[in-house]
Design a protein around this motif. Structure first.
Motif, short mmCIF file in Angstrom:
data_model
loop_
_atom_site.label_atom_id
_atom_site.label_comp_id
_atom_site.label_asym_id
_atom_site.label_seq_id
_atom_site.Cartn_x
_atom_site.Cartn_y
_atom_site.Cartn_z
N ILE A 1 0.85 -1.20 0.00
CA ILE A 1 0.00 0.00 0.00
C ILE A 1 0.88 1.24 0.00
N GLY A 2 1.91 1.25 0.85
CA GLY A 2 2.81 2.39 0.91
C GLY A 2 3.54 2.66 -0.40
N MET A 3 3.81 1.61 -1.16
CA MET A 3 4.49 1.74 -2.45
C MET A 3 3.53 2.17 -3.55
N GLY A 4 2.24 2.02 -3.32
CA GLY A 4 1.28 2.23 -4.40
C GLY A 4 1.19 1.06 -5.35
N LEU A 5 1.66 -0.12 -4.93
CA LEU A 5 1.59 -1.31 -5.77
C LEU A 5 0.19 -1.91 -5.67
N PRO A 6 -0.51 -2.10 -6.79
CA PRO A 6 -1.84 -2.70 -6.73
C PRO A 6 -1.81 -4.02 -5.95
N THR A 7 -2.77 -4.18 -5.04
CA THR A 7 -2.73 -5.31 -4.10
C THR A 7 -4.06 -6.03 -4.04
N ALA A 8 -4.00 -7.35 -4.21
CA ALA A 8 -5.13 -8.22 -3.95
C ALA A 8 -4.84 -9.00 -2.68
N MET A 9 -5.85 -9.27 -1.90
CA MET A 9 -5.67 -10.02 -0.64
C MET A 9 -6.74 -11.08 -0.55
N THR A 10 -6.31 -12.33 -0.36
CA THR A 10 -7.25 -13.45 -0.21
C THR A 10 -7.19 -14.00 1.20
N TRP A 11 -8.36 -14.13 1.83
CA TRP A 11 -8.47 -14.65 3.19
C TRP A 11 -8.82 -16.13 3.12
N HIS A 12 -7.98 -16.96 3.78
CA HIS A 12 -8.14 -18.41 3.77
C HIS A 12 -8.69 -18.92 5.10
N CYS A 13 -9.50 -18.15 5.76
CA CYS A 13 -9.91 -18.50 7.13
C CYS A 13 -11.36 -18.09 7.36
N MET A 14 -11.89 -18.59 8.47
CA MET A 14 -13.22 -18.19 8.93
C MET A 14 -13.03 -17.12 10.01
N LEU A 15 -13.47 -15.93 9.73
CA LEU A 15 -13.25 -14.82 10.66
C LEU A 15 -14.31 -14.74 11.75
N GLY A 16 -15.38 -15.51 11.61
CA GLY A 16 -16.52 -15.37 12.52
C GLY A 16 -16.20 -15.09 13.97
N PRO A 17 -15.48 -16.01 14.67
CA PRO A 17 -15.24 -15.81 16.11
C PRO A 17 -14.37 -14.61 16.44
N VAL A 18 -13.50 -14.19 15.50
CA VAL A 18 -12.57 -13.10 15.80
C VAL A 18 -12.92 -11.82 15.05
N ALA A 19 -14.01 -11.84 14.28
CA ALA A 19 -14.38 -10.65 13.50
C ALA A 19 -14.54 -9.39 14.36
N PRO A 20 -15.15 -9.48 15.57
CA PRO A 20 -15.26 -8.26 16.38
C PRO A 20 -13.91 -7.63 16.71
N GLY A 21 -12.90 -8.48 16.94
CA GLY A 21 -11.58 -7.95 17.22
C GLY A 21 -10.99 -7.23 16.01
#
Length: 414
Positions: free
Chosen positions: A112-132
């Motif tokens: 992000i700081g470089m301005g390089l286009p970035t895609a991010m893939t999440w390989h997890c279930m965020l449900g229990p930790v989503a509030p954090g």
């Protein structure tokens, strides 16, 4: 297009993210793209501190440091990573992340700081930790700055969409497999009628005390399918999140429902809970569970071909690569509702999706006595290959890269 794949974990470590990142790299290269991998995982000979190894023709930058248990963590990596990405002429960065991925998150801050286009893939279930995650807010900020967010399944994407808010979109970028490699011929024999060592001789069931032979009628009085144990198989990391002990318990409950000797269970894989599983088997005197350890893809396919049902007890399965491979080989899959397995298994068609362990035990008991239903599910799986084939998944990944490039040039995004 030149792509930087960034992941805390990579080969030679074995796991879902590691293997998926490697396979994605191979298929992108096969399509004519240039790919380099950046990771905090040491190389096969312990390479680290920026050394580059080459796996299947793909350069892997080992930005690792020496830590206990070879943990894939390096708080000193961002400066060197920025230098290499800046000089590498990359068009896009693709970050692979889980619930705890310090290297991936540091990498995202760098890109992000470089301005390089970035895609991010999440390989997890965020449900229990989503509030954090919502409280600290960095995921929403990254999306607001133009990171193209995706998750490996619709159920994994849902809590991510809540985090990033309505101003950003979240795509589904599923895991991929080589369908042709796992698929068996639709006209081939079903596992219950295949000729194999298990059908032509005594079954050897591994128990904690060594080996024992299960009772088997002689070849002159062959058992019917209904009399043969239903051969269950699963492939998992033997860790609490995957629930291997819970699986043994629910199959034991299924045996109580269907009758003694109704099942055998093979659990493929390794992990920190192996000792606990073995102790439970010894304490309960269970001899119908086999723990062969980790096996190659070739052996895994052979074991699927010789089994009847694949079982996935995890409620926090964001996708379920092993279950998809088994389903492609024809095995009916019994899995949990709310997991990623529902992406490629429709209840009652290619398997059964159940709400809890009690329902899973009941479903297995039902299949043990209804082999016609089992055969119908198997036929459906063999006649309908899944869509998560690598050519399709690689095309979706490239679409995510184009989306990341578009977002990076949108006014006010960077």
């Amino acid at each position: 297009m030149k792509v930087a794949l960034l992941s805390d974990c990579y080969l030679p470590r074995l796991g879902g993210i590691e293997v998926q990142t490697h396979d994605l790299a191979r298929h992108l290269v096969a399509l004519g793209h240039e790919v380099e991998v950046f990771t905090a995982t040491p190389g096969p000979e312990g390479e680290m501190r920026g050394e580059i190894t080459v796996i299947d023709g793909i350069p892997v930058h080992r930005l690792a440091i020496r830590l206990p248990w070879e943990l894939p963590v390096n708080p000193l990596a961002p400066r060197e990573l920025r230098r290499r990405l800046t000089g590498g002429g990359f068009d896009v960065a693709h970050v692979q992340t889980g619930v705890v991925s310090p290297f991936a998150w540091d990498s995202t801050r760098v890109t992000i700081g470089m301005g390089l286009p970035t895609a991010m893939t999440w390989h997890c279930m965020l449900g229990p930790v989503a509030p954090g995650f919502g409280a600290v807010g960095f995921v929403k900020r990254w999306a607001a700055k133009g990171v193209a967010m995706s998750a490996v399944s619709a159920v994994a994407a849902a809590p991510l969409r809540e985090l990033v808010g309505p101003s950003a979109s979240v795509s589904v970028l599923p895991n991929g497999i080589d369908v042709a490699r796992w698929r068996l011929p639709p006209s081939g024999p079903t596992p219950t009628t295949q000729s194999s060592e298990q059908e032509s001789g005594p079954i050897v069931v591994h128990s904690i005390g060594g080996e024992r032979q299960a009772d088997r009628p002689s070849l002159t009085a062959q058992p019917s399918e209904q009399e043969m144990p239903l051969r269950l198989v699963t492939a998992m990391r033997l860790a609490a999140r995957k629930r291997p002990r819970a699986l043994v318990k629910l199959v034991a409950r299924a045996e109580q429902l269907a009758g003694r000797g109704s099942f055998s269970l093979t659990v493929l894989g390794e992990g920190p809970d192996r000792g606990k599983v073995e102790s439970h088997l010894a304490d309960e005197g269970i001899g119908w569970v086999s723990l062969p350890g980790r096996v190659s893809r070739e052996e895994l396919r052979a074991r699927y071909a010789a089994a009847d049902v694949y079982v996935s007890p995890s409620a926090l399965e964001s996708f379920g690569i092993a279950a998809l491979e088994a389903r492609t080989a024809g095995l009916p899959v019994v899995g949990r509702s709310g997991s990623g397995i529902g992406e490629f298994v429709t209840h009652g068609q290619g398997g059964l999706i159940v709400p809890d362990d009690a329902a899973m035990a009941g479903a297995l008991a039902g299949l043990a006595v209804d082999r016609d239903r089992l055969a119908a599910m198997r036929r459906w799986n063999l006649e309908h290959p899944p869509e998560q084939d690598w050519p399709h998944v690689a095309a979706l990944a490239l679409a995510e890269y184009e989306r990341a490039i578009e977002l990076s040039t949108a006014p006010g995004r960077r």
